[in-house]
Design a protein around this motif. Structure first.
Motif, PDB file in Angstrom:
ATOM      1  N   GLU A  21     -11.833 -27.880 -16.444  1.00  0.00           N
ATOM      2  CA  GLU A  21     -10.477 -27.959 -16.990  1.00  0.00           C
ATOM      3  C   GLU A  21     -10.225 -26.857 -18.016  1.00  0.00           C
ATOM      4  OE1 GLU A  21      -7.821 -29.702 -15.966  1.00  0.00           O
ATOM      5  OE2 GLU A  21      -9.135 -30.375 -14.348  1.00  0.00           O
ATOM      6  N   LYS A  22     -11.222 -26.564 -18.836  1.00  0.00           N
ATOM      7  CA  LYS A  22     -11.080 -25.475 -19.805  1.00  0.00           C
ATOM      8  C   LYS A  22     -10.859 -24.139 -19.089  1.00  0.00           C
ATOM      9  CE  LYS A  22     -13.725 -27.380 -23.659  1.00  0.00           C
ATOM     10  NZ  LYS A  22     -14.961 -27.279 -24.445  1.00  0.00           N
ATOM     11  N   ARG A  29      -3.194 -19.612 -18.806  1.00  0.00           N
ATOM     12  CA  ARG A  29      -2.681 -18.741 -19.870  1.00  0.00           C
ATOM     13  C   ARG A  29      -2.791 -17.266 -19.492  1.00  0.00           C
ATOM     14  NH1 ARG A  29      -5.863 -22.104 -23.578  1.00  0.00           N
ATOM     15  NH2 ARG A  29      -7.117 -20.260 -23.941  1.00  0.00           N
ATOM     16  N   GLU A  30      -3.908 -16.896 -18.919  1.00  0.00           N
ATOM     17  CA  GLU A  30      -4.129 -15.499 -18.525  1.00  0.00           C
ATOM     18  C   GLU A  30      -3.166 -15.072 -17.414  1.00  0.00           C
ATOM     19  OE1 GLU A  30      -6.355 -11.726 -18.379  1.00  0.00           O
ATOM     20  OE2 GLU A  30      -5.948 -13.227 -19.912  1.00  0.00           O
ATOM     21  N   PHE A  31      -2.976 -15.917 -16.412  1.00  0.00           N
ATOM     22  CA  PHE A  31      -2.071 -15.569 -15.309  1.00  0.00           C
ATOM     23  C   PHE A  31      -0.616 -15.540 -15.765  1.00  0.00           C
ATOM     24  CE2 PHE A  31      -5.564 -17.368 -12.503  1.00  0.00           C
ATOM     25  CZ  PHE A  31      -6.024 -16.117 -12.109  1.00  0.00           C
ATOM     26  N   VAL A  32      -0.240 -16.436 -16.649  1.00  0.00           N
ATOM     27  CA  VAL A  32       1.126 -16.433 -17.173  1.00  0.00           C
ATOM     28  C   VAL A  32       1.366 -15.148 -17.961  1.00  0.00           C
ATOM     29  CG1 VAL A  32       2.626 -17.503 -18.924  1.00  0.00           C
ATOM     30  CG2 VAL A  32       1.503 -18.925 -17.212  1.00  0.00           C
ATOM     31  N   GLU A  33       0.409 -14.799 -18.790  1.00  0.00           N
ATOM     32  CA  GLU A  33       0.567 -13.630 -19.664  1.00  0.00           C
ATOM     33  C   GLU A  33       0.508 -12.309 -18.893  1.00  0.00           C
ATOM     34  OE1 GLU A  33       1.295 -11.584 -23.046  1.00  0.00           O
ATOM     35  OE2 GLU A  33       1.266 -13.760 -22.890  1.00  0.00           O
ATOM     36  N   ARG A  34      -0.389 -12.217 -17.927  1.00  0.00           N
ATOM     37  CA  ARG A  34      -0.648 -10.914 -17.310  1.00  0.00           C
ATOM     38  C   ARG A  34      -0.386 -10.852 -15.805  1.00  0.00           C
ATOM     39  NH1 ARG A  34      -4.104 -11.399 -21.603  1.00  0.00           N
ATOM     40  NH2 ARG A  34      -4.224  -9.561 -22.923  1.00  0.00           N
ATOM     41  N   ARG A  40      -7.853 -10.872 -15.876  1.00  0.00           N
ATOM     42  CA  ARG A  40      -9.261 -10.508 -15.741  1.00  0.00           C
ATOM     43  C   ARG A  40     -10.121 -11.757 -15.880  1.00  0.00           C
ATOM     44  NH1 ARG A  40      -7.292  -7.128 -13.596  1.00  0.00           N
ATOM     45  NH2 ARG A  40      -6.931  -4.990 -14.243  1.00  0.00           N
ATOM     46  N   VAL A  41     -11.058 -11.891 -14.971  1.00  0.00           N
ATOM     47  CA  VAL A  41     -11.968 -13.037 -14.997  1.00  0.00           C
ATOM     48  C   VAL A  41     -12.771 -13.035 -16.300  1.00  0.00           C
ATOM     49  CG1 VAL A  41     -13.937 -14.138 -13.851  1.00  0.00           C
ATOM     50  CG2 VAL A  41     -12.054 -13.216 -12.487  1.00  0.00           C
ATOM     51  N   GLN A  42     -13.125 -11.867 -16.806  1.00  0.00           N
ATOM     52  CA  GLN A  42     -13.869 -11.798 -18.058  1.00  0.00           C
ATOM     53  C   GLN A  42     -13.070 -12.404 -19.211  1.00  0.00           C
ATOM     54  OE1 GLN A  42     -17.104 -10.924 -18.608  1.00  0.00           O
ATOM     55  NE2 GLN A  42     -16.686 -11.722 -20.657  1.00  0.00           N
ATOM     56  N   ARG A  43     -11.756 -12.111 -19.267  1.00  0.00           N
ATOM     57  CA  ARG A  43     -10.928 -12.702 -20.331  1.00  0.00           C
ATOM     58  C   ARG A  43     -10.828 -14.215 -20.156  1.00  0.00           C
ATOM     59  NH1 ARG A  43      -7.491  -7.838 -20.371  1.00  0.00           N
ATOM     60  NH2 ARG A  43      -6.294  -8.744 -18.674  1.00  0.00           N
ATOM     61  N   ILE A  44     -10.714 -14.667 -18.912  1.00  0.00           N
ATOM     62  CA  ILE A  44     -10.661 -16.109 -18.648  1.00  0.00           C
ATOM     63  C   ILE A  44     -11.957 -16.761 -19.132  1.00  0.00           C
ATOM     64  CG2 ILE A  44     -10.577 -17.878 -16.846  1.00  0.00           C
ATOM     65  CD1 ILE A  44      -8.753 -15.868 -15.269  1.00  0.00           C
ATOM     66  N   ALA A  45     -13.059 -16.111 -18.872  1.00  0.00           N
ATOM     67  CA  ALA A  45     -14.355 -16.627 -19.331  1.00  0.00           C
ATOM     68  C   ALA A  45     -14.384 -16.716 -20.857  1.00  0.00           C
ATOM     69  CB  ALA A  45     -15.484 -15.733 -18.818  1.00  0.00           C
ATOM     70  N   GLU A  46     -13.928 -15.664 -21.514  1.00  0.00           N
ATOM     71  CA  GLU A  46     -13.923 -15.664 -22.983  1.00  0.00           C
ATOM     72  C   GLU A  46     -13.000 -16.748 -23.535  1.00  0.00           C
ATOM     73  OE1 GLU A  46     -12.854 -11.614 -23.832  1.00  0.00           O
ATOM     74  OE2 GLU A  46     -14.802 -10.865 -23.143  1.00  0.00           O
ATOM     75  N   TYR A  58     -17.420 -22.530  -9.769  1.00  0.00           N
ATOM     76  CA  TYR A  58     -16.405 -23.557  -9.561  1.00  0.00           C
ATOM     77  C   TYR A  58     -15.313 -23.139  -8.586  1.00  0.00           C
ATOM     78  CZ  TYR A  58     -18.095 -26.368 -13.500  1.00  0.00           C
ATOM     79  OH  TYR A  58     -18.839 -27.160 -14.339  1.00  0.00           O
ATOM     80  N   PHE A  59     -14.917 -21.877  -8.613  1.00  0.00           N
ATOM     81  CA  PHE A  59     -13.713 -21.472  -7.884  1.00  0.00           C
ATOM     82  C   PHE A  59     -13.948 -20.396  -6.825  1.00  0.00           C
ATOM     83  CE2 PHE A  59     -12.601 -22.976 -12.122  1.00  0.00           C
ATOM     84  CZ  PHE A  59     -11.828 -24.074 -11.773  1.00  0.00           C
ATOM     85  N   SER A  60     -15.089 -19.807  -6.780  1.00  0.00           N
ATOM     86  CA  SER A  60     -15.552 -18.806  -5.809  1.00  0.00           C
ATOM     87  C   SER A  60     -14.842 -17.458  -5.862  1.00  0.00           C
ATOM     88  CB  SER A  60     -15.576 -19.359  -4.379  1.00  0.00           C
ATOM     89  OG  SER A  60     -14.295 -19.460  -3.833  1.00  0.00           O
ATOM     90  N   SER A  61     -13.621 -17.395  -6.351  1.00  0.00           N
ATOM     91  CA  SER A  61     -12.944 -16.098  -6.452  1.00  0.00           C
ATOM     92  C   SER A  61     -11.765 -16.212  -7.422  1.00  0.00           C
ATOM     93  CB  SER A  61     -12.423 -15.637  -5.090  1.00  0.00           C
ATOM     94  OG  SER A  61     -11.349 -16.447  -4.657  1.00  0.00           O
TER      95      SER A  61
END
Length: 160
Positions: A21-22, A29-34, A40-46, A58-61
């Protein structure tokens, strides 16, 4: 000889659900913003406190993650409008409710609007995929094109 028993996959642990869920919230938030291309997956991870490997586990891609984020957001609103159109109430009240709902979405959920507009500005492939899936669900089969048509037909029936 007995056939081997099929094993059920292990139930997700609460911590696993929380992490998932996190990740979904951070991805939203990342997809809405950018948008999809700028995310970027790295930003999502952070943002989520997870690592990239966990996201791919969890999501494969990135595309699957985006698709799930978009679908959850989109279906939440489609289900609400479906509930309004299926209410047993006079057509005038139903129309007021539908209009109020759209005003609420566009005024009160700018993230949803941005997500949809970004998708429409691109190739809209995810919207098309999701709408194909939605039309398979009986409660949502008529969306989005016939929301007002259903209400207007009810009005015509009531006026006779």
């Amino acid at each position: 000889m007995k056939a081997p028993e099929k094993r059920k996959p292990p139930a997700k642990q609460p911590e696993e659900e929380t992490t998932r869920e996190k990740i979904l919230e951070a991805a939203r938030r990342e997809f809405v913003e950018r948008g999809y291309d700028g995310a970027r997956v790295q930003r999502i991870a952070e943002l989520s406190g997870a690592n990239k490997a966990m996201i791919y586990y969890y999501f494969s891609s990135k595309r699957n993650l985006y698709r799930l984020v978009f679908k959850r957001t989109f279906l939440k609103n489609l289900q609400k409008i479906s509930e309004i159109t299926q209410r047993d109430e006079p057509v005038e009240q139903k129309l007021r409710s539908v209009v109020a709902f759209y005003i609420e979405i566009f005024g009160g959920d700018p993230e949803f609007v941005r997500l949809v507009l970004r998708e429409l500005a691109g190739d809209a492939a995810v919207i098309r995929e999701i709408m194909t899936e939605v039309r398979r669900e009986p409660a949502l089969r008529d969306f989005p094109g016939t929301v007002f048509e259903k209400v207007f037909k009810q009005g015509v029936r009531e006026s006779r």
